[in-house]
Design an enzyme around this catalytic site. Structure first.
Site, PDB file in Angstrom:
ATOM      1  N   VAL A  62       2.499   4.390  -3.454  1.00 49.85           N
ATOM      2  CA  VAL A  62       1.580   5.510  -3.268  1.00 49.85           C
ATOM      3  C   VAL A  62       2.291   6.767  -2.780  1.00 49.85           C
ATOM      4  O   VAL A  62       2.050   7.873  -3.272  1.00 49.85           O
ATOM      5  CB  VAL A  62       0.463   5.115  -2.268  1.00 49.85           C
ATOM      6  CG1 VAL A  62      -0.410   6.319  -1.916  1.00 49.85           C
ATOM      7  CG2 VAL A  62      -0.387   3.985  -2.835  1.00 49.85           C
ATOM      8  N   ASP A  63       3.189   6.596  -1.818  1.00 47.92           N
ATOM      9  CA  ASP A  63       3.781   7.737  -1.129  1.00 47.92           C
ATOM     10  C   ASP A  63       4.481   8.747  -2.037  1.00 47.92           C
ATOM     11  O   ASP A  63       4.323   9.963  -1.846  1.00 47.92           O
ATOM     12  CB  ASP A  63       4.767   7.253  -0.063  1.00 47.92           C
ATOM     13  CG  ASP A  63       4.061   6.535   1.073  1.00 47.92           C
ATOM     14  OD1 ASP A  63       2.828   6.358   0.971  1.00 47.92           O
ATOM     15  OD2 ASP A  63       4.716   6.147   2.040  1.00 47.92           O
ATOM     16  N   HIS A  94       0.805  -1.212   0.000  1.00 48.67           N
ATOM     17  CA  HIS A  94       0.000   0.000   0.000  1.00 48.67           C
ATOM     18  C   HIS A  94       0.843   1.268   0.000  1.00 48.67           C
ATOM     19  O   HIS A  94       0.443   2.281  -0.568  1.00 48.67           O
ATOM     20  CB  HIS A  94      -0.923   0.030   1.221  1.00 48.67           C
ATOM     21  CG  HIS A  94      -1.655   1.329   1.359  1.00 48.67           C
ATOM     22  ND1 HIS A  94      -2.596   1.746   0.441  1.00 48.67           N
ATOM     23  CD2 HIS A  94      -1.540   2.331   2.251  1.00 48.67           C
ATOM     24  CE1 HIS A  94      -3.044   2.943   0.788  1.00 48.67           C
ATOM     25  NE2 HIS A  94      -2.424   3.319   1.877  1.00 48.67           N
ATOM     26  N   CYS A  95       2.006   1.250   0.626  1.00 45.74           N
ATOM     27  CA  CYS A  95       2.736   2.496   0.869  1.00 45.74           C
ATOM     28  C   CYS A  95       3.702   2.906  -0.235  1.00 45.74           C
ATOM     29  O   CYS A  95       3.650   4.027  -0.734  1.00 45.74           O
ATOM     30  CB  CYS A  95       3.497   2.400   2.192  1.00 45.74           C
ATOM     31  SG  CYS A  95       2.413   2.383   3.645  1.00 45.74           S
ATOM     32  N   ILE A  96       4.617   2.015  -0.599  1.00 42.46           N
ATOM     33  CA  ILE A  96       5.709   2.423  -1.479  1.00 42.46           C
ATOM     34  C   ILE A  96       5.213   2.892  -2.856  1.00 42.46           C
ATOM     35  O   ILE A  96       5.728   3.879  -3.380  1.00 42.46           O
ATOM     36  CB  ILE A  96       6.736   1.281  -1.623  1.00 42.46           C
ATOM     37  CG1 ILE A  96       7.366   0.994  -0.251  1.00 42.46           C
ATOM     38  CG2 ILE A  96       7.823   1.644  -2.615  1.00 42.46           C
ATOM     39  CD1 ILE A  96       8.341  -0.156  -0.255  1.00 42.46           C
TER      40      ILE A  96
END
Length: 401
Positions: A283-284, A279-281
């Site tokens: 998106v961030d 989810h993070c890498i």
């Protein structure tokens, strides 16, 4: 609420946090929320978990964990102790003393922040907000979200943050499948929209984690989370780009990586792959570049890294097409088996997995594609590729290639 009443409410909440007599609410019982809820319950808090998915609520109430890394026994222990309950009733959001918001923060098709889940959750919290509650946003997001977006929604209730209620940001640092680090052992970065909110959030996380890293503001905490993952995203992009360059030069990238990894300082290994996931890498970088434009700054380096990683599934399909062509075959009609659908080894987490992008591209080209992944027996519902929901993993013994 008078100043004296506000001070008394903050004192009561601080004492309840320090003694674990406060009730904790966790909104969103996914890969972030459920580990946080169980860890809080194991540390002695009474926890109410909120989720809009009735199937998740039913499973948790029955003592069944839907996350592979969280054993049923761990869930049943806190259920039997009366320290955890799951519900879909958002009308109960006024019950907990602490509310941790762990909801998705995806990207729109235009790769801009999709804040609808944060907004809806904040609005639901505001509808039942009462004096003395602490609200902590844990969702990965751009700097300013807590103060510019969530704060305004909560104060529509007529309550003032920093006095009547309290608001902070503490980014999740979950790493699904990591056998060493867990919610209880990973230090928590904490920043409040005001000093008192930060103090109370710090008091809460000190009870459930081995360390708290206090920063000056919610913005600093939000920026910290982005830095951690953008660092990884940029270095993944570097490894991916070097893979393409060295391949053209006839150089084995893996030999180069092995050799470089022998340097005992100034180097951290990142391997190339079919893209990025989780989810993070993925998106961030786009969250920060979007926010940077608001301040008149172009995050060119970060955006370029994102473009490199986003294109990797297409590169994989191009290489596969070339390999088939060398054997006198077309992609259309070829039987292709994908090995591994999660975004990293030995987990069942398929969020933003490049494997599904590859599956989509090959299917669109007319290939007959199946997959094998012992951790992903069936493709779940996904925002980007709903057409693959229910697709089942093929046993290797039955794969016909």
């Amino acid at each position: 609420m008078s100043d004296a009443e506000a001070d008394a409410a903050a004192t009561r909440l601080r004492e309840a946090l320090q003694t674990a007599t406060a009730t904790v609410g966790v909104v969103g019982l996914g890969y972030v929320g459920l580990p946080l809820a169980l860890t809080s319950a194991e540390r002695g808090f009474r926890v109410v978990g909120f989720d809009v998915d009735p199937e998740k609520v039913a499973a948790l109430t029955a003592g069944r964990s839907y996350l592979r890394q969280l054993a049923d026994g761990r869930l049943r222990a806190v259920l039997d102790a009366g320290r955890f309950a799951a519900t879909g009733d958002l009308g109960r959001l006024g019950e907990p003393d602490v509310l941790c918001l762990c909801v998705p923060t995806p990207l729109t098709p235009q790769r801009e922040p999709d804040m609808r889940y944060v907004v809806r959750t904040a609005e639901a919290v505001a509808a039942t907000l009462r004096p003395g509650q602490l609200v902590v946003l844990e969702s990965t997001t751009y700097p300013g979200t807590t103060e510019e977006l969530v704060l305004g929604i909560l104060e529509r209730s007529g309550l003032r943050c920093g006095r009547d209620v309290f608001l902070a940001y503490s980014p999740e640092r979950e790493d699904p499948g990591n056998p060493v680090h867990s919610t209880a052992t990973i230090p928590k970065v904490v920043g409040g929209v005001d000093a008192l909110s930060g103090d109370l959030a710090e008091a809460f996380y000190e009870r459930i984690t081995q360390g708290v890293v206090r920063v000056s503001s919610a913005r600093a905490a939000e920026a910290t989370k982005l830095l951690e993952n953008i660092f990884r995203g940029v270095n993944i992009a570097l490894a991916n780009e070097l893979k393409i360059i060295y391949e053209r030069m006839g150089i084995d990238i893996w030999e180069v990586l092995d050799a470089a990894a022998t340097k005992p300082f100034g180097y951290m290994r990142f391997d190339p792959g079919p893209g990025w996931g989780g989810h993070c890498i993925p998106v961030d970088p786009f969250y920060l570049s979007w926010k940077a434009r608001e301040h008149g700054v172009a995050a060119r380096f970060i955006e370029l890294a994102g473009e490199v990683n986003v294109r990797m599934p297409e590169y994989v399909v191009e290489r596969l097409t070339q390999a088939l062509n060398e054997r006198g075959k077309a992609v259309k009609g070829s039987r292709i088996l994908l090995l591994g659908m999660a975004y990293k080894p030995d987990v069942d987490d398929v969020r933003e997995s490049p494997s599904f992008v590859i599956l989509h591209l090959l299917t669109r080209l007319g290939a007959k594609v199946a997959y094998h992944d012992p951790f992903v027996s069936e493709a779940p519902h996904m925002r980007h590729f709903p057409e693959f929901e229910g697709l089942e993993s093929v046993p290797l013994s039955e794969a016909s290639l």
